[in-house]
Design an enzyme around this catalytic site. Structure first.
Site, PDB file in Angstrom:
ATOM      1  N   ARG A 118       0.835  -1.192   0.000  1.00  0.00           N
ATOM      2  CA  ARG A 118       0.000   0.000   0.000  1.00  0.00           C
ATOM      3  C   ARG A 118       0.873   1.246   0.000  1.00  0.00           C
ATOM      4  O   ARG A 118       2.041   1.195   0.355  1.00  0.00           O
ATOM      5  CB  ARG A 118      -0.911   0.003   1.230  1.00  0.00           C
ATOM      6  CG  ARG A 118      -2.022  -1.043   1.108  1.00  0.00           C
ATOM      7  CD  ARG A 118      -3.104  -0.840   2.141  1.00  0.00           C
ATOM      8  NE  ARG A 118      -2.595  -0.989   3.487  1.00  0.00           N
ATOM      9  CZ  ARG A 118      -2.634  -0.035   4.400  1.00  0.00           C
ATOM     10  NH1 ARG A 118      -3.162   1.144   4.118  1.00  0.00           N
ATOM     11  NH2 ARG A 118      -2.163  -0.264   5.604  1.00  0.00           N
ATOM     12  N   LYS A 183       4.280  -7.044  11.896  1.00  0.00           N
ATOM     13  CA  LYS A 183       3.322  -7.270  10.806  1.00  0.00           C
ATOM     14  C   LYS A 183       3.453  -8.685  10.248  1.00  0.00           C
ATOM     15  O   LYS A 183       4.536  -9.135   9.897  1.00  0.00           O
ATOM     16  CB  LYS A 183       3.582  -6.241   9.700  1.00  0.00           C
ATOM     17  CG  LYS A 183       2.625  -6.334   8.546  1.00  0.00           C
ATOM     18  CD  LYS A 183       2.504  -4.995   7.853  1.00  0.00           C
ATOM     19  CE  LYS A 183       1.851  -5.124   6.492  1.00  0.00           C
ATOM     20  NZ  LYS A 183       1.480  -3.827   5.942  1.00  0.00           N
ATOM     21  N   ARG A 319      -1.229   6.560  21.003  1.00  0.00           N
ATOM     22  CA  ARG A 319      -0.752   7.851  21.480  1.00  0.00           C
ATOM     23  C   ARG A 319       0.308   7.622  22.547  1.00  0.00           C
ATOM     24  O   ARG A 319       0.156   6.772  23.427  1.00  0.00           O
ATOM     25  CB  ARG A 319      -1.901   8.654  22.060  1.00  0.00           C
ATOM     26  CG  ARG A 319      -1.542  10.078  22.295  1.00  0.00           C
ATOM     27  CD  ARG A 319      -2.551  11.090  21.799  1.00  0.00           C
ATOM     28  NE  ARG A 319      -3.928  10.696  21.689  1.00  0.00           N
ATOM     29  CZ  ARG A 319      -4.884  11.307  22.390  1.00  0.00           C
ATOM     30  NH1 ARG A 319      -4.597  12.211  23.302  1.00  0.00           N
ATOM     31  NH2 ARG A 319      -6.140  10.991  22.177  1.00  0.00           N
TER      32      ARG A 319
END
Ligand code: BTN
Length: 323
Positions: A118, A183, A319
């Protein structure tokens, strides 16, 4: 030649040069060149006088007939082609789709020379250690109505990978497939067709099956692989069959009812559900908020100081966590 020789040695047992030559119907010297090319590609080959050659580790190479057998009656939905080497299964299948190839055509490749990820990134693969394939699926609807398809595909992959012995598989919006180590798999969907339909999706999938230092060195993010996670040797034909079986179920459901029936399962698998995240937008801006799930069209729902926002693109990170 090298691929044929590799297939002859894939079982990890000793094979004499003569036996390989006989099996392939080639000369002994052609086998010798094949062995040389395999070794140059990085495979470790043992040579023992009187016994022949063997790979130091057996390889699970793709075999269309076996995948069909494993799929059983489900195989009727697919036409499977296994290629030794190709630039990119997605690139090839997009061309075949434009020429009218049937829904259910699968191109799987042992090696990709220009695998695509991607956001214009490259996708690294290596022979026998990654599973790379693309599936063509035709829909009556237009491309716009297929928003959410990539999330639906993520659900199918997560189901297949969990069934393959990795219960810790999770998803990260929009369609990364992760294990705690990094991943595990990626999805690249490309569309063809009219806005009003019909349309065709080329669903490209890459899975890291076995750790390969050459792949890891070429990738700039933590990577996971299925064999390290399961502690077992993975049969890539079985993995492909499982993925196709799950995909056919999910795609049929998606064609009829869209993403909505899969949404709860997707949210359960989402690693950032109800977590505080930063969404890095394509223009470089970032948006802080709490993930409240996904919409029926696959948009990320982010609770921000300005209210609930629907986000269609961007890269999510926790975050406070290092990027
Ligand atoms: C991602 O960036 O996460 C998506 C990776 C998709 C890789 C697969 S491998 C098979 C198919 N062919 C390609 O060139 N890309 C996809």
């Amino acid at each position: 030649m090298a691929f044929q020789t590799l297939r002859a040695l894939a079982d990890g047992a000793f094979h004499s040069g003569e036996a390989i030559a006989g099996m392939l119907g080639v000369t002994r010297s052609a086998v010798w060149y094949g062995i040389r090319d395999i070794a140059a590609a990085g495979f470790e080959i043992e040579k023992v006088r009187g016994r022949g050659y063997r790979l130091s580790r057996a390889l699970s190479l793709l075999d269309a007939g076996r995948v069909k057998d494993l799929l059983g009656t489900g195989s009727a939905k697919f036409v499977l082609e296994v290629l030794d080497r190709v630039d990119s299964t997605n690139t090839r299948l997009m061309l075949r789709a434009a020429e009218g190839a049937p829904s259910g055509l699968v191109l799987a490749a042992e090696a990709q020379t220009a695998g695509r990820g991607r956001r214009g990134r490259a996708w690294q693969s290596s022979i026998g250690s990654t599973l790379t394939f693309s599936l063509l699926w035709r829909f009556a609807q237009g491309a716009r109505e297929l928003a959410g398809l990539s999330l639906a595909v993520g659900v199918a992959l997560a189901r297949a990978l969990r069934a393959s012995g990795a219960p810790g598989v999770v998803l990260k919006w929009p369609n990364d497939v992760l294990l705690p180590a990094g991943k595990l798999a990626g999805i690249l969907i490309e569309m063809q067709g009219d806005v009003l339909g019909p349309s065709a999706a080329v669903i490209g999938i890459g899975v890291n099956v076995r750790a390969d230092p050459r792949v890891a060195a070429a990738v700039d993010q933590p990577m996971a692989d299925l064999e390290s996670a399961t502690g077992a040797t993975v049969d890539r034909n079985q993995l492909l069959a499982r993925m196709l079986a799950e995909l056919s179920g999910v795609l049929a459901q998606f064609a009829g009812s869209g993403f909505a029936p899969l949404r709860a399962e997707w949210q359960q698998l989402h690693t950032f559900q109800d977590r505080r995240v930063n969404l890095l937008l394509p223009d470089g801006e970032s948006r802080a908020g709490i993930v409240r799930g996904v919409a029926g069209d696959g948009a990320l729902l982010l609770e921000t100081s300005a209210g609930l926002q629907r986000c269609h693109s961007g890269e999510v990170s926790l975050r406070g966590a290092a990027a």
